[in-house]
Design an enzyme around this catalytic site. Structure first.
Site, PDB file in Angstrom:
ATOM      1  N   SER A   1       0.744  -1.230  -0.096  1.00 34.16           N
ATOM      2  CA  SER A   1      -0.059   0.135   0.061  1.00 34.16           C
ATOM      3  C   SER A   1       0.851   1.317  -0.246  1.00 34.16           C
ATOM      4  O   SER A   1       1.674   1.437   0.778  1.00 34.16           O
ATOM      5  CB  SER A   1      -0.815   0.010   1.307  1.00 34.16           C
ATOM      6  OG  SER A   1      -1.624   0.887   1.307  1.00 34.16           O
TER       7      SER A   1
ATOM      8  N   HIS B   1      -2.361   7.273  -4.946  1.00 37.04           N
ATOM      9  CA  HIS B   1      -2.497   6.214  -4.106  1.00 37.04           C
ATOM     10  C   HIS B   1      -2.641   5.085  -4.666  1.00 37.04           C
ATOM     11  O   HIS B   1      -3.197   4.816  -5.741  1.00 37.04           O
ATOM     12  CB  HIS B   1      -3.646   6.184  -3.047  1.00 37.04           C
ATOM     13  CG  HIS B   1      -4.182   5.022  -2.706  1.00 37.04           C
ATOM     14  ND1 HIS B   1      -5.393   4.302  -2.946  1.00 37.04           N
ATOM     15  CD2 HIS B   1      -3.866   4.429  -1.359  1.00 37.04           C
ATOM     16  CE1 HIS B   1      -5.642   3.452  -2.188  1.00 37.04           C
ATOM     17  NE2 HIS B   1      -4.663   3.435  -1.312  1.00 37.04           N
TER      18      HIS B   1
ATOM     19  N   ASN C   1      -2.767   0.324  -4.032  1.00 37.37           N
ATOM     20  CA  ASN C   1      -2.638  -0.723  -3.123  1.00 37.37           C
ATOM     21  C   ASN C   1      -2.985  -2.137  -3.950  1.00 37.37           C
ATOM     22  O   ASN C   1      -3.794  -2.101  -4.832  1.00 37.37           O
ATOM     23  CB  ASN C   1      -3.048  -0.726  -1.596  1.00 37.37           C
ATOM     24  CG  ASN C   1      -4.627  -0.960  -2.022  1.00 37.37           C
ATOM     25  OD1 ASN C   1      -5.096  -2.003  -1.792  1.00 37.37           O
ATOM     26  ND2 ASN C   1      -5.353  -0.068  -1.821  1.00 37.37           N
TER      27      ASN C   1
ATOM     28  N   ARG D   1      -3.640  -6.383  -2.563  1.00 43.11           N
ATOM     29  CA  ARG D   1      -3.730  -7.090  -1.273  1.00 43.11           C
ATOM     30  C   ARG D   1      -4.189  -8.582  -1.574  1.00 43.11           C
ATOM     31  O   ARG D   1      -5.011  -8.679  -2.837  1.00 43.11           O
ATOM     32  CB  ARG D   1      -4.262  -6.549  -0.253  1.00 43.11           C
ATOM     33  CG  ARG D   1      -5.824  -6.111  -0.498  1.00 43.11           C
ATOM     34  CD  ARG D   1      -6.514  -5.163   0.366  1.00 43.11           C
ATOM     35  NE  ARG D   1      -7.964  -4.940  -0.216  1.00 43.11           N
ATOM     36  CZ  ARG D   1      -8.186  -3.779  -0.953  1.00 43.11           C
ATOM     37  NH1 ARG D   1      -7.249  -2.990  -1.434  1.00 43.11           N
ATOM     38  NH2 ARG D   1      -9.467  -3.643  -1.339  1.00 43.11           N
TER      39      ARG D   1
ATOM     40  N   HIS E   1      -6.021   7.367 -16.751  1.00 49.38           N
ATOM     41  CA  HIS E   1      -6.959   6.201 -16.913  1.00 49.38           C
ATOM     42  C   HIS E   1      -6.812   5.391 -18.036  1.00 49.38           C
ATOM     43  O   HIS E   1      -7.247   4.240 -18.153  1.00 49.38           O
ATOM     44  CB  HIS E   1      -8.326   7.079 -17.160  1.00 49.38           C
ATOM     45  CG  HIS E   1      -9.247   7.426 -15.995  1.00 49.38           C
ATOM     46  ND1 HIS E   1     -10.030   6.606 -15.153  1.00 49.38           N
ATOM     47  CD2 HIS E   1      -9.080   8.712 -14.896  1.00 49.38           C
ATOM     48  CE1 HIS E   1     -10.243   7.199 -14.035  1.00 49.38           C
ATOM     49  NE2 HIS E   1      -9.734   8.139 -14.037  1.00 49.38           N
TER      50      HIS E   1
ATOM     51  N   HIS F   1     -20.207  12.690   3.381  1.00 53.36           N
ATOM     52  CA  HIS F   1     -20.747  13.966   4.185  1.00 53.36           C
ATOM     53  C   HIS F   1     -20.237  15.132   3.437  1.00 53.36           C
ATOM     54  O   HIS F   1     -20.954  16.053   3.852  1.00 53.36           O
ATOM     55  CB  HIS F   1     -19.999  13.747   5.540  1.00 53.36           C
ATOM     56  CG  HIS F   1     -18.441  13.849   5.384  1.00 53.36           C
ATOM     57  ND1 HIS F   1     -17.708  12.751   4.933  1.00 53.36           N
ATOM     58  CD2 HIS F   1     -17.412  14.863   5.761  1.00 53.36           C
ATOM     59  CE1 HIS F   1     -16.398  13.117   4.883  1.00 53.36           C
ATOM     60  NE2 HIS F   1     -16.386  14.271   5.557  1.00 53.36           N
TER      61      HIS F   1
ATOM     62  N   GLY G   1      -5.214  -4.833  14.861  1.00 54.79           N
ATOM     63  CA  GLY G   1      -4.408  -4.547  15.802  1.00 54.79           C
ATOM     64  C   GLY G   1      -2.741  -4.250  15.265  1.00 54.79           C
ATOM     65  O   GLY G   1      -1.728  -4.671  15.524  1.00 54.79           O
TER      66      GLY G   1
END
Length: 305
Positions: free
Chosen positions: A94, A108, A110, A112, A147, A177, A260
């Site tokens: 990431s 950005h 990432n 996974r 793109h 929001h 965690g």
């Protein structure tokens, strides 16, 4: 057909981190990536590589992690309740790059892989990832080329894949929001496990290796563009939107914190300088207003002339 396994995916993720860091380092003459290796108490660990205070990259991080646990965190089981009671492993790369020059967009990416197992049952596995672009002062050429690279990565895997994942990206990187997108999008996908492991893994490798092809030319074009303190102020204001999205909506951030994970690595995506203004609005006819009117709207960028 290859059996889904962590041992197949992990070496690629490690090499992808190396490849991306090497490429980004070529753009930055005055700062170097600093590496920190870490371990997770419940199992696994990772390598965080961070670069800061450069003449091109104000702050950036490229993180590799391979973590495991006996129970999936709530952010994952809420999305997929069949995972409850299974142990898991997750591996991925990431990254977030916050350039110094406001005319260079933040990027950005990432990729996974998750595998969740339970004795006596078939493993549940999937890939996810993508990449997206967040300009402050936009250029049609940059958005179009970004793109088109995304589309080129998708086209060998189906005629509708780019459009589906482009639209998914537009929906995902959206601040409800604020009623506005975070940037101009790119690709986003999750829960990818069909038609088989080899097909999915090949696609994810292509997406991961496309990031530098898409981003480096944009940085090269814009990194020496002249800018003023006013431009920096707007960049800091818009970075506030980036922070809001990552802390309120981002699945990866929630998964990392709830499982965690290492907080410093999870929050390395946050920009070094940011500001908020109460009820600020751009003046009509300005470059800042054009970002909202022309770039922060869904478009078929890859089809632009």
């Amino acid at each position: 057909m290859t059996v889904p396994s962590m041992s197949t995916v992990k070496p690629f993720m490690e090499s992808l981190q190396e490849q991306i860091c090497d490429g980004l380092q070529q753009l930055e003459p005055s700062a170097r990536f600093v590496e920190e290796c870490w371990t997770k108490e419940s199992g696994g660990g990772g390598r965080s590589r961070v670069i800061s205070s450069g003449s091109v990259i104000e702050k950036g991080g490229v993180n590799f992690s391979h973590v495991m646990g006996e129970n999936m965190p709530a952010s994952a089981t809420a999305h997929r309740p069949e995972l409850a009671g299974r142990s898991y492993q997750a591996v991925g790369v990431s990254l977030v790059i916050h350039p110094d020059n406001p005319f260079v967009p933040t990027s950005h990416a990432n990729v996974r892989f998750f595998i969740a197992e339970k004795p006596g049952e078939e493993p549940i596995w999937w890939f996810g990832g993508g990449f997206d672009l967040t300009p402050y002062y936009g250029f049609d050429e940059d958005c179009r080329d970004w793109h088109r690279q995304a589309k080129a990565a998708c086209d060998p895997f189906g005629a509708d894949r780019y459009q589906n994942y482009k639209e998914w990206c537009d929906r995902y990187f959206y601040l409800k929001h604020r009623n506005e997108p975070r940037g101009v999008g790119g690709l986003f996908f999750d829960d990818l496990n069909e038609p088989d492991f080899d097909h999915c893994f090949d696609f994810v490798k292509g997406v991961g290796e496309t990031y530098l092809k898409a981003y480096m030319p944009i940085v090269e074009r814009r990194k020496d563009h002249p800018f003023t303190e006013q431009h920096k102020e707007f960049q800091r204001y818009r970075r506030g939107r980036y922070v809001e999205f990552n802390l309120v909506y981002d699945r990866g951030t929630l998964f990392g914190l709830q499982s965690g994970g290492r907080t410093e690595s999870i929050l390395m995506s946050l920009p070094p300088e940011v500001r908020w203004e109460y009820n600020w609005q751009p003046e009509a006819g300005t470059e800042e207003a054009r970002l909202y009117e022309h770039f922060l709207v869904a478009k078929d960028w890859a089809e632009m002339a």
